[in-house]
Motif scaffolding. Sequence first.
Motif, mmCIF file in Angstrom:
data_model
loop_
_atom_site.group_PDB
_atom_site.id
_atom_site.type_symbol
_atom_site.label_atom_id
_atom_site.label_comp_id
_atom_site.label_asym_id
_atom_site.label_seq_id
_atom_site.Cartn_x
_atom_site.Cartn_y
_atom_site.Cartn_z
ATOM 1 N N GLN A 1 -43.372 2.884 12.861
ATOM 2 C CA GLN A 1 -42.216 3.198 12.591
ATOM 3 C C GLN A 1 -41.215 2.088 12.725
ATOM 4 O O GLN A 1 -41.502 1.332 13.732
ATOM 5 C CB GLN A 1 -41.709 4.162 13.834
ATOM 6 C CG GLN A 1 -40.338 4.558 13.633
ATOM 7 C CD GLN A 1 -39.761 5.644 14.851
ATOM 8 O OE1 GLN A 1 -40.626 6.295 15.325
ATOM 9 N NE2 GLN A 1 -38.430 5.724 14.957
ATOM 10 N N THR A 2 -40.662 1.764 12.032
ATOM 11 C CA THR A 2 -39.597 0.426 11.699
ATOM 12 C C THR A 2 -38.483 0.752 12.802
ATOM 13 O O THR A 2 -37.771 1.812 12.920
ATOM 14 C CB THR A 2 -39.284 0.095 10.609
ATOM 15 O OG1 THR A 2 -38.567 1.060 9.839
ATOM 16 C CG2 THR A 2 -40.535 -0.495 9.616
ATOM 17 N N ILE A 3 -38.216 -0.415 13.501
ATOM 18 C CA ILE A 3 -36.939 -0.212 14.598
ATOM 19 C C ILE A 3 -35.905 -1.272 14.187
ATOM 20 O O ILE A 3 -34.851 -0.888 14.028
ATOM 21 C CB ILE A 3 -37.563 -0.328 15.807
ATOM 22 C CG1 ILE A 3 -38.608 0.368 16.363
ATOM 23 C CG2 ILE A 3 -36.260 -0.491 16.845
ATOM 24 C CD1 ILE A 3 -38.320 2.044 16.106
ATOM 25 N N ASN A 4 -36.095 -2.585 14.097
ATOM 26 C CA ASN A 4 -35.125 -3.626 13.778
ATOM 27 C C ASN A 4 -33.999 -3.603 14.896
ATOM 28 O O ASN A 4 -33.021 -3.438 14.173
ATOM 29 C CB ASN A 4 -34.756 -3.532 12.345
ATOM 30 C CG ASN A 4 -36.139 -3.816 11.503
ATOM 31 O OD1 ASN A 4 -36.757 -4.558 11.751
ATOM 32 N ND2 ASN A 4 -35.957 -3.208 10.213
ATOM 33 N N PHE B 1 -33.309 2.937 21.027
ATOM 34 C CA PHE B 1 -33.558 3.209 19.869
ATOM 35 C C PHE B 1 -34.287 4.596 19.722
ATOM 36 O O PHE B 1 -34.646 5.239 20.613
ATOM 37 C CB PHE B 1 -34.524 2.193 19.031
ATOM 38 C CG PHE B 1 -35.894 2.014 19.720
ATOM 39 C CD1 PHE B 1 -37.132 2.928 19.519
ATOM 40 C CD2 PHE B 1 -36.282 1.390 20.824
ATOM 41 C CE1 PHE B 1 -38.311 2.995 19.945
ATOM 42 C CE2 PHE B 1 -37.667 1.322 21.583
ATOM 43 C CZ PHE B 1 -38.479 2.095 21.132
ATOM 44 N N ALA B 2 -33.920 5.095 18.290
ATOM 45 C CA ALA B 2 -34.323 6.411 17.778
ATOM 46 C C ALA B 2 -35.962 6.282 17.833
ATOM 47 O O ALA B 2 -36.377 5.421 17.227
ATOM 48 C CB ALA B 2 -33.497 6.986 16.795
ATOM 49 N N PHE C 1 -41.839 14.727 23.516
ATOM 50 C CA PHE C 1 -40.492 15.241 23.250
ATOM 51 C C PHE C 1 -39.408 14.351 23.240
ATOM 52 O O PHE C 1 -38.218 14.665 22.939
ATOM 53 C CB PHE C 1 -40.443 16.645 24.093
ATOM 54 C CG PHE C 1 -41.183 17.947 24.197
ATOM 55 C CD1 PHE C 1 -40.918 18.632 23.005
ATOM 56 C CD2 PHE C 1 -42.152 17.868 24.826
ATOM 57 C CE1 PHE C 1 -41.796 19.797 22.688
ATOM 58 C CE2 PHE C 1 -43.113 18.852 24.530
ATOM 59 C CZ PHE C 1 -42.710 19.860 23.751
ATOM 60 N N ALA C 2 -39.769 13.108 23.371
ATOM 61 C CA ALA C 2 -38.794 12.142 23.680
ATOM 62 C C ALA C 2 -38.305 11.820 22.203
ATOM 63 O O ALA C 2 -38.741 11.608 21.389
ATOM 64 C CB ALA C 2 -39.198 10.797 24.177
ATOM 65 N N ILE D 1 -40.672 1.441 29.357
ATOM 66 C CA ILE D 1 -39.818 2.101 28.501
ATOM 67 C C ILE D 1 -39.881 3.472 29.331
ATOM 68 O O ILE D 1 -40.593 4.071 29.528
ATOM 69 C CB ILE D 1 -40.776 2.246 27.060
ATOM 70 C CG1 ILE D 1 -40.902 0.869 26.506
ATOM 71 C CG2 ILE D 1 -40.152 3.361 26.339
ATOM 72 C CD1 ILE D 1 -41.733 1.135 24.985
ATOM 73 N N SER D 2 -38.269 3.859 29.179
ATOM 74 C CA SER D 2 -37.960 5.064 29.506
ATOM 75 C C SER D 2 -37.402 6.108 28.398
ATOM 76 O O SER D 2 -36.865 5.619 27.499
ATOM 77 C CB SER D 2 -36.981 4.872 30.677
ATOM 78 O OG SER D 2 -35.859 4.142 30.189
ATOM 79 N N GLY D 3 -37.357 7.458 28.792
ATOM 80 C CA GLY D 3 -36.923 8.225 27.928
ATOM 81 C C GLY D 3 -37.003 9.805 28.531
ATOM 82 O O GLY D 3 -37.290 9.881 29.718
ATOM 83 N N PHE D 4 -37.008 10.725 27.648
ATOM 84 C CA PHE D 4 -37.011 12.164 28.199
ATOM 85 C C PHE D 4 -38.476 12.217 28.734
ATOM 86 O O PHE D 4 -39.424 12.240 27.620
ATOM 87 C CB PHE D 4 -36.605 13.189 27.006
ATOM 88 C CG PHE D 4 -36.973 14.523 27.528
ATOM 89 C CD1 PHE D 4 -35.925 15.246 28.290
ATOM 90 C CD2 PHE D 4 -37.955 15.278 26.889
ATOM 91 C CE1 PHE D 4 -36.159 16.420 28.630
ATOM 92 C CE2 PHE D 4 -38.196 16.676 27.395
ATOM 93 C CZ PHE D 4 -37.116 17.298 28.063
#
Length: 313
Positions: free
Chosen positions: A96-99, A199-200, A182-183, A147-150
Amino acid sequence: MSRIKQLIHQKKEQLDGHQAPEETEFRLRQALNKEPKRRHTNWNMKIWQSIAALLVVSILIGYNYQSLAYYGKKIIGYDDVVSDTLQHLNELGMGQTINKSITFEDGATFTIDGIIVDDNQLVMFYTLESPQSIEKNPEFDHTPNKISGFLTDSNHESGMGEVSEDGKVVKGTHSFEPPNGFAKELTVEFFNTSKSITFAYDPVKALGHSIKQSINEKVQLDNDQLAFQSITASPTLTRISGTGSKAVVENLDFSKIKLIINGEEISQLGSGYSTDLTGTTFELKFEALPTDLEQMNIELHMPNGQVIDIDDK
């Protein structure tokens, strides 16, 4: 037949009923057709071919149908700084590209170019640009912390990179524990700063599940034992984990432990260990398993000559 072989064949049968999109099949076959038509004596080249074959037939992991889709263009500029496995996954656009970038107080800019994720790890492709030489000014070397998230709190595991001739640009990868499925948004935090990058994240683009098999084998080392517990195979790497006394683990040269598949050595990517109240655990990382599995024989070769036949577990 070993448990890992049974799982592989079951996944293959499930996937035989699916037909990949024409664009996907074209891209994957095109990548395979670009392989040189010559005999290979270098094992790294065999790994490249194996990984390409893995993505076409999905034997090793049994990707979901959606995971075979083409998600993005190759993340450029990383041919010389990633493992053979990651190079082929990247060549096939399986990430997955982020940029997205962040500029720190000292003027250094950190860019997340893209990520590749499976059940074993999240691999971040990054570019670090500094106003002065990083080698002469190590304070410009900004390393991500986690890295953090849901439902996600993924620690940094390892990193590597290549410095440009002028010392001002680094291209490389950082490896983290995999995020929760699920993040939908991930935040990268760094050492010694409150700044972060959010980032998404699309979990649909992850490369599928891993296959885990118990080893449960002990080897005698001097006056103590080392216990190998499990092997976990995914598209990006192969993990082997175990336990041992603190003294044995700390004094063992893990780089001398070899993973042998059908008589050929799989490149080791690194190792590590940790100690807590429950004891000392260790982990070995190797390149992804090849896909020539009809006659697969998996062995661990110890420095003292002992051999563990994982295929019989």
